[in-house]
Design an enzyme around this catalytic site. Structure first.
Site, PDB file in Angstrom:
ATOM      1  N   HIS A  36       0.851  -1.192   0.000  1.00  0.00           N
ATOM      2  CA  HIS A  36       0.000   0.000   0.000  1.00  0.00           C
ATOM      3  C   HIS A  36       0.885   1.240   0.000  1.00  0.00           C
ATOM      4  O   HIS A  36       1.871   1.315   0.737  1.00  0.00           O
ATOM      5  CB  HIS A  36      -0.899   0.000   1.245  1.00  0.00           C
ATOM      6  CG  HIS A  36      -1.719   1.247   1.415  1.00  0.00           C
ATOM      7  ND1 HIS A  36      -1.409   2.223   2.333  1.00  0.00           N
ATOM      8  CD2 HIS A  36      -2.835   1.672   0.769  1.00  0.00           C
ATOM      9  CE1 HIS A  36      -2.306   3.196   2.264  1.00  0.00           C
ATOM     10  NE2 HIS A  36      -3.181   2.881   1.322  1.00  0.00           N
ATOM     11  N   HIS A  79       1.497  11.251  -2.073  1.00  0.00           N
ATOM     12  CA  HIS A  79       0.253  11.085  -1.332  1.00  0.00           C
ATOM     13  C   HIS A  79      -0.427  12.452  -1.303  1.00  0.00           C
ATOM     14  O   HIS A  79      -0.003  13.343  -0.580  1.00  0.00           O
ATOM     15  CB  HIS A  79       0.564  10.590   0.086  1.00  0.00           C
ATOM     16  CG  HIS A  79      -0.609   9.972   0.764  1.00  0.00           C
ATOM     17  ND1 HIS A  79      -0.627   9.689   2.105  1.00  0.00           N
ATOM     18  CD2 HIS A  79      -1.816   9.571   0.284  1.00  0.00           C
ATOM     19  CE1 HIS A  79      -1.786   9.143   2.425  1.00  0.00           C
ATOM     20  NE2 HIS A  79      -2.519   9.069   1.334  1.00  0.00           N
TER      21      HIS A  79
END
Length: 599
Positions: free
Chosen positions: A116, A162
């Protein structure tokens, strides 16, 4: 006035580490030797009766090690026999047993080693984005790499980061080149790149060019718009696959979420840091209060989607940059998507309906999985027999912590995605699962999860009878004296070690047991036996941990490992321990015995 100083001197006293075999091992040696010597005939009998290797010859058992030469020359003494038992030749789970499972079934029939936010070096809010963790993951056998794609500051190139956090970006092209270079170092089986796409159409077209130019003919592109059945890992050897939402679906999901009253202001650093956390905590509180609307089932509950400024994102799609791209819609980008991610529509029952003409991928957060497992357990399993299910950590795991992966696996989820940046029990379990099948990154799901008979669908909540009992005997441990400084555990005395042994699996099988504490000894001898009844041994992992007892403080970690129960070699075996991050320690091993009783 005369002042006196009183000095106290302490001399560290360490008990000499003993290389002598424990009494239980000496007894075994006595049963399979004559006159204090074990020769070839006795060793063969030991291998058959204790180790369960009736078909293995002596040469197969101890290979070309020095013990074979000693055996042929004069036989083994008790010390040589003991050292052989501790050797890597006698490991409970060989480091390279090779791929032995059937690799010709569709991808949906396998658990897949999944990461992830694979590009992050640390926490989810402020760490650097880099290709280094991607390379590390691929070298360790990870087969699913996740990249979050965002426009750069000038909207003329693609970054990986991110979004709406303080993480520093890395260029997409650098990530792609590193993936190509290291994709198949650990395994020849396919690498899947899951893309979290926040790009304009022009940048999608640019990303498509990067993908095709970088990967060339190793990039798998389907011949039709959607796959009816996924290809097998065998068919996809040395290939790279792209998985994301088709561009049109992604645009629709974003435009429907756009509010006309959303502010146009450019987010400040404080906005970037605290907005996502606040939004995610609100969602979790709603979940705990069971007052959650249907959107929480969707992929938008992920940390990726929750931290997106919807108005700003929609502006990206409406912008035209005349200096970039060719003005065409990203048809080529869509053509590269081998595994289409499913757009969530309606409730979960609707999402889990199976289209016999289309194999797809669905994503759920760990919180959504918990709720789905409670209300739609067998539907999840039926869905994953044809389609891929990806589970990801909840967004508030900003320190890159993880959830326990077993709930996903027991419901058939192939892509149980964990943060690889830290350490802890969930990652240890992930490492243990993917030691199976030669460490190739693909583990065939057990038949109970693949049985599509409506009357025989596996139900993880059902009460089942034990299929077998695993007996585990923990004899002794050694190696800490070589890998650690004498004062690492205790300043003035040798360590006080104890071991914990247990099962991670379906809830009824999950348990943990502990040995007694052996005080002041670098080579503890516990010689204790435990039994574990297993209702679903096909999903059971053996957990082994060692700690050093500390009276005044928290016990010190001294090693751990997880092993797939279905691949354990029976008999007296050596077990190498790993550090917190999953790296095998140089010398630390336990000597244990494993036996199965079938019911």
């Amino acid at each position: 006035m005369t002042t006196y100083r009183v000095c106290f001197f302490f001399r560290r006293q360490y008990r000499a580490a003993s290389g002598q075999a424990p009494e239980a091992i000496q007894e075994v040696f006595g049963q399979y030797s004559e006159g204090g010597v074990m020769r070839e005939q006795e060793l063969r009998r030991f291998m058959k009766e204790v180790q369960g290797e009736a078909r293995a010859g002596v040469n197969d058992a101890i290979k070309e090690s020095k013990y074979l030469k000693e055996l042929q020359k004069k036989g083994l003494s008790v010390d040589e026999f003991y050292h052989y038992l501790f050797s890597d030749d006698n490991a409970a789970h060989p480091s390279s047993p090779g791929v032995y499972q059937d690799m010709t079934a569709p991808l949906s029939h396998y658990f897949i080693y999944t990461g992830h936010n694979s590009y992050l070096t640390g926490n989810q809010l402020s760490s650097d984005c880099s290709d280094v963790p991607i390379i590390k993951a691929l070298r360790s056998g990870v087969r699913v790499i996740e990249l979050d794609l965002w426009p750069n500051e000038t909207n003329n190139n693609v970054n990986v980061l991110h979004g709406r956090t303080l993480t520093s970006p890395i260029k997409l092209i650098k990530c792609l080149r590193s993936i190509k270079e290291h994709a198949f170092e650990a395994s020849p089986y396919p690498v899947i790149i899951t893309l979290e796409d926040h790009l304009t159409p022009n940048l999608q077209a640019k990303a498509a060019k990067m993908l095709t130019k970088t990967f060339g003919n190793i990039l798998y592109t389907p011949t039709s718009e959607s796959l009816e059945v996924f290809p097998s890992p065998e068919e996809l050897k040395m290939r790279i696959m792209i998985s994301t939402k088709p561009p049109k679906e992604y645009l629709e999901s974003k435009t429907t979420m756009t509010s006309p009253t959303t502010s146009h202001k450019v987010p400040t650093i404080c906005d970037r840091l605290f907005y996502p956390i606040t939004k995610l905590f609100i969602k979790e509180k709603e979940h705990e209060g069971q007052n959650v609307d249907e959107e929480e089932w969707s992929e938008e509950v992920s940390d990726h989607e929750a931290i997106t400024n919807d108005h700003e994102l929609n502006e990206h799609y409406q912008e035209e940059d005349p200096e970039e791209g060719d003005g065409k819609s990203p048809i080529e980008y869509k053509r590269l998507i081998a595994i289409a991610a499913k757009k969530m529509q309606g409730d979960l029952t609707e999402a889990l309906k199976i289209d016999p003409h289309k194999a797809t991928r669905l994503s759920l957060s760990e919180l959504a999985l918990e709720k789905a497992a409670s209300s739609h357990g067998t539907e999840l399993i039926r869905f994953t027999q044809r389609n891929l299910l990806r589970i990801f950590p909840k967004g508030t795991r900003v320190t890159s912590s993880n959830y326990k992966p077993l709930l996903g696996w027991m419901h058939g989820a192939q892509m149980v995605a964990l943060n690889m940046q830290g350490y802890g029990q969930p990652l240890w379990l992930l490492h243990g699962m993917f030691k199976a099948n030669g460490g190739c990154g693909y583990v065939k799901k057990p038949d109970i999860l693949l049985n599509d008979n409506p009357d025989q669908l596996f139900d993880p909540k059902a009460t089942l009878l034990p299929m077998k009992t695993l007996k585990v005997r923990v004899y002794t441990g050694d190696g800490w004296r070589f890998d650690y400084h004498k004062s690492h555990f205790d300043t003035f005395s040798p360590p006080d070690f104890y071991a914990r042994v247990g099962i991670a699996g379906v809830p009824v099988d999950t348990t943990m047991k502990q040995t007694k504490i052996i005080e002041d000894c670098w080579t503890p001898v516990w010689d204790e036996e435990f039994e574990f009844k297993l209702t679903v041994p096909e999903l059971a992992l053996l957990r082994i941990e060692v700690f050093e007892h500390d009276v005044s403080d928290q016990d010190d970690f001294a090693g751990q490992t997880c092993l797939p129960v279905w691949e354990l070699r029976t008999g007296i075996r050596s077990v190498s321990l790993c550090d917190r991050k999953g790296q095998t320690l140089k010398s630390v091993k336990l000597l244990m015995r494993f036996d199965f009783i079938f019911h």
